[in-house]
Design a protein around this motif. Structure first.
Motif, PDB file in Angstrom:
ATOM      1  N   PRO A   1     -12.901  28.600 -11.535  1.00  0.00           N
ATOM      2  CA  PRO A   1     -11.534  28.720 -12.055  1.00  0.00           C
ATOM      3  C   PRO A   1     -10.923  27.394 -12.479  1.00  0.00           C
ATOM      4  N   LEU A   2     -11.186  26.339 -11.718  1.00  0.00           N
ATOM      5  CA  LEU A   2     -10.631  25.041 -12.069  1.00  0.00           C
ATOM      6  C   LEU A   2     -11.183  24.541 -13.404  1.00  0.00           C
ATOM      7  N   SER A   3     -12.480  24.733 -13.626  1.00  0.00           N
ATOM      8  CA  SER A   3     -13.083  24.301 -14.889  1.00  0.00           C
ATOM      9  C   SER A   3     -12.565  25.121 -16.062  1.00  0.00           C
ATOM     10  N   VAL A   4     -12.458  26.431 -15.867  1.00  0.00           N
ATOM     11  CA  VAL A   4     -11.974  27.293 -16.952  1.00  0.00           C
ATOM     12  C   VAL A   4     -10.525  26.979 -17.293  1.00  0.00           C
ATOM     13  N   VAL A   5      -9.696  26.746 -16.272  1.00  0.00           N
ATOM     14  CA  VAL A   5      -8.282  26.428 -16.515  1.00  0.00           C
ATOM     15  C   VAL A   5      -8.147  25.113 -17.266  1.00  0.00           C
ATOM     16  N   MET A   6      -8.961  24.112 -16.926  1.00  0.00           N
ATOM     17  CA  MET A   6      -8.887  22.828 -17.611  1.00  0.00           C
ATOM     18  C   MET A   6      -9.265  22.962 -19.083  1.00  0.00           C
ATOM     19  N   VAL A   7     -10.273  23.780 -19.382  1.00  0.00           N
ATOM     20  CA  VAL A   7     -10.667  23.991 -20.775  1.00  0.00           C
ATOM     21  C   VAL A   7      -9.575  24.729 -21.534  1.00  0.00           C
ATOM     22  N   LEU A   8      -9.022  25.763 -20.939  1.00  0.00           N
ATOM     23  CA  LEU A   8      -7.975  26.537 -21.612  1.00  0.00           C
ATOM     24  C   LEU A   8      -6.719  25.705 -21.822  1.00  0.00           C
ATOM     25  N   ILE A   9      -6.368  24.886 -20.854  1.00  0.00           N
ATOM     26  CA  ILE A   9      -5.181  24.029 -21.015  1.00  0.00           C
ATOM     27  C   ILE A   9      -5.409  23.005 -22.117  1.00  0.00           C
ATOM     28  N   GLY A  10      -6.619  22.458 -22.206  1.00  0.00           N
ATOM     29  CA  GLY A  10      -6.899  21.506 -23.281  1.00  0.00           C
ATOM     30  C   GLY A  10      -6.793  22.136 -24.656  1.00  0.00           C
ATOM     31  N   ILE A  11      -7.304  23.375 -24.803  1.00  0.00           N
ATOM     32  CA  ILE A  11      -7.201  24.067 -26.089  1.00  0.00           C
ATOM     33  C   ILE A  11      -5.753  24.428 -26.395  1.00  0.00           C
ATOM     34  N   LEU A  12      -5.029  24.910 -25.375  1.00  0.00           N
ATOM     35  CA  LEU A  12      -3.627  25.263 -25.587  1.00  0.00           C
ATOM     36  C   LEU A  12      -2.797  24.040 -25.943  1.00  0.00           C
ATOM     37  N   ARG A  13      -3.086  22.917 -25.285  1.00  0.00           N
ATOM     38  CA  ARG A  13      -2.345  21.687 -25.589  1.00  0.00           C
ATOM     39  C   ARG A  13      -2.588  21.220 -27.019  1.00  0.00           C
TER      40      ARG A  13
ATOM     41  N   SER B   1     -15.064  16.397  -4.301  1.00  0.00           N
ATOM     42  CA  SER B   1     -13.899  17.150  -3.854  1.00  0.00           C
ATOM     43  C   SER B   1     -13.259  17.863  -5.045  1.00  0.00           C
ATOM     44  N   SER B   2     -12.394  18.807  -4.737  1.00  0.00           N
ATOM     45  CA  SER B   2     -11.742  19.576  -5.798  1.00  0.00           C
ATOM     46  C   SER B   2     -10.818  18.704  -6.634  1.00  0.00           C
ATOM     47  N   ARG B   3     -10.134  17.759  -5.988  1.00  0.00           N
ATOM     48  CA  ARG B   3      -9.254  16.878  -6.745  1.00  0.00           C
ATOM     49  C   ARG B   3     -10.049  15.956  -7.662  1.00  0.00           C
TER      50      ARG B   3
ATOM     51  N   PRO C   1       1.691  19.274 -19.308  1.00  0.00           N
ATOM     52  CA  PRO C   1       0.606  20.145 -18.806  1.00  0.00           C
ATOM     53  C   PRO C   1      -0.199  19.516 -17.680  1.00  0.00           C
ATOM     54  N   GLN C   2      -0.482  18.215 -17.786  1.00  0.00           N
ATOM     55  CA  GLN C   2      -1.287  17.586 -16.750  1.00  0.00           C
ATOM     56  C   GLN C   2      -0.528  17.453 -15.437  1.00  0.00           C
ATOM     57  N   THR C   3       0.784  17.249 -15.496  1.00  0.00           N
ATOM     58  CA  THR C   3       1.582  17.196 -14.269  1.00  0.00           C
ATOM     59  C   THR C   3       1.585  18.547 -13.562  1.00  0.00           C
ATOM     60  N   ILE C   4       1.772  19.618 -14.336  1.00  0.00           N
ATOM     61  CA  ILE C   4       1.763  20.963 -13.751  1.00  0.00           C
ATOM     62  C   ILE C   4       0.373  21.307 -13.204  1.00  0.00           C
ATOM     63  N   THR C   5      -0.663  20.954 -13.956  1.00  0.00           N
ATOM     64  CA  THR C   5      -2.026  21.258 -13.513  1.00  0.00           C
ATOM     65  C   THR C   5      -2.388  20.496 -12.246  1.00  0.00           C
ATOM     66  N   PHE C   6      -2.015  19.229 -12.185  1.00  0.00           N
ATOM     67  CA  PHE C   6      -2.325  18.445 -10.991  1.00  0.00           C
ATOM     68  C   PHE C   6      -1.570  18.971  -9.768  1.00  0.00           C
ATOM     69  N   ALA C   7      -0.308  19.374  -9.962  1.00  0.00           N
ATOM     70  CA  ALA C   7       0.442  19.958  -8.847  1.00  0.00           C
ATOM     71  C   ALA C   7      -0.197  21.270  -8.391  1.00  0.00           C
ATOM     72  N   TRP C   8      -0.683  22.064  -9.346  1.00  0.00           N
ATOM     73  CA  TRP C   8      -1.357  23.316  -9.008  1.00  0.00           C
ATOM     74  C   TRP C   8      -2.652  23.056  -8.241  1.00  0.00           C
ATOM     75  N   VAL C   9      -3.440  22.103  -8.687  1.00  0.00           N
ATOM     76  CA  VAL C   9      -4.694  21.773  -8.002  1.00  0.00           C
ATOM     77  C   VAL C   9      -4.414  21.204  -6.624  1.00  0.00           C
ATOM     78  N   ASN C  10      -3.435  20.317  -6.528  1.00  0.00           N
ATOM     79  CA  ASN C  10      -3.128  19.682  -5.251  1.00  0.00           C
ATOM     80  C   ASN C  10      -2.565  20.670  -4.233  1.00  0.00           C
ATOM     81  N   PHE C  11      -1.911  21.710  -4.713  1.00  0.00           N
ATOM     82  CA  PHE C  11      -1.294  22.670  -3.797  1.00  0.00           C
ATOM     83  C   PHE C  11      -2.301  23.722  -3.325  1.00  0.00           C
TER      84      PHE C  11
END
Length: 251
Positions: A18-30, A168-170, A121-131
């Motif tokens: 999920p983390l890899s897929v979300v990063m790819v989708l966020i990059g395309i959306l951005r 690690s996940s982070r 997007p990266q701030t929101i994504t990092f907060a999501w991953v960190n949480f």
């Protein structure tokens, strides 16, 4: 002695993938969001003229061996004449390139939009991953690494007994953040690939991209240094007429 861990398949299914897929989708959306936010720039007649002058000077220098020396000298005077030459820039017009660039409100706005399209997007994504994924060991590198890679691959895990090859996940988030440009170039094209590492380097200079100074200044004016280089290139050229040598060989 570093401990060997057995990674649960649920971590792969619910953290790594999920983390890899979300990063790819966020990059395309951005990319598409930044494309929509990009303002349409209408080319200015002055920009086109100055760019064509530079191209003509370069073509003259490149083909100098195929015209008579007298014709080349006449064209060189036409470009480098200190009174009205096309490549001559009066000293009063030579301004600081960085100041000229930032004086253009449209260019400053475009740079701010590009930075915001990355920061938010990266701030929101990092907060999501960190949480949600903080503290997970997400993957394992299939080859041994030295201790210098521990801080890079095990961000958020303070266990010195764990082998360095575990990620690690982070850290997996950061590896995806800076390592997906090749995938984006395949999906979006080489020219449209988003390079987060380059953008973060630009942001460290408050959004200023020094490479752009080599091509343009504020208001679309061609950089003074480009005119100076083209003028020096013509002034130092000493071509030999290749067609005369060819005619001598044929005769």
């Amino acid at each position: 002695m570093a401990e060997d861990l057995v990674l649960d398949t649920a971590i792969r299914d619910w953290v790594l993938i999920p983390l890899s897929v979300v990063m790819v989708l966020i990059g395309i959306l951005r990319y598409f969001v930044s494309k929509l936010m990009r303002s349409a720039q209408v080319p200015d007649l002055k920009i086109v003229k100055e760019g064509q002058v530079i191209l003509r000077a370069r073509n003259l220098r490149g083909g100098a061996n195929f015209i008579p020396p007298k014709s080349f000298r006449a064209r060189r005077v036409y470009f480098n004449n200190e009174e009205n030459g096309l490549l001559h820039v009066p000293k009063g017009q030579a301004q600081n390139a960085q100041a000229q660039m930032f004086s253009d409100p449209n260019m400053a706005m475009d740079m701010m939009k590009k930075n915001l399209s990355m920061i938010i997007p990266q701030t929101i994504t990092f907060a999501w991953v960190n949480f949600f994924f903080s503290g997970f060991v997400a993957a394992k590198i299939p080859f041994p690494l030295t201790q210098r890679f521990r801080s890079m691959l095990q961000n958020g895990i303070d266990l010195s007994s764990v082998d360095v090859s575990y990620v690690s996940s982070r850290s997996w988030y950061f590896l995806n953040l800076f390592g997906l440009r090749g995938l984006f170039s395949l999906i979006l094209g080489e020219e449209n690939a988003t390079d987060d590492a380059q953008r973060m380097m630009q942001m460290s200079g408050f959004g200023f991209d020094p490479s752009k100074l080599q091509m343009c200044c504020a208001g679309g004016d061609v950089d003074i240094a480009v005119f100076a280089r083209a003028s020096r290139g013509l002034a130092h050229s000493q071509p030999a007429w290749a067609l005369r040598l060819w005619s001598v060989v044929v005769c």
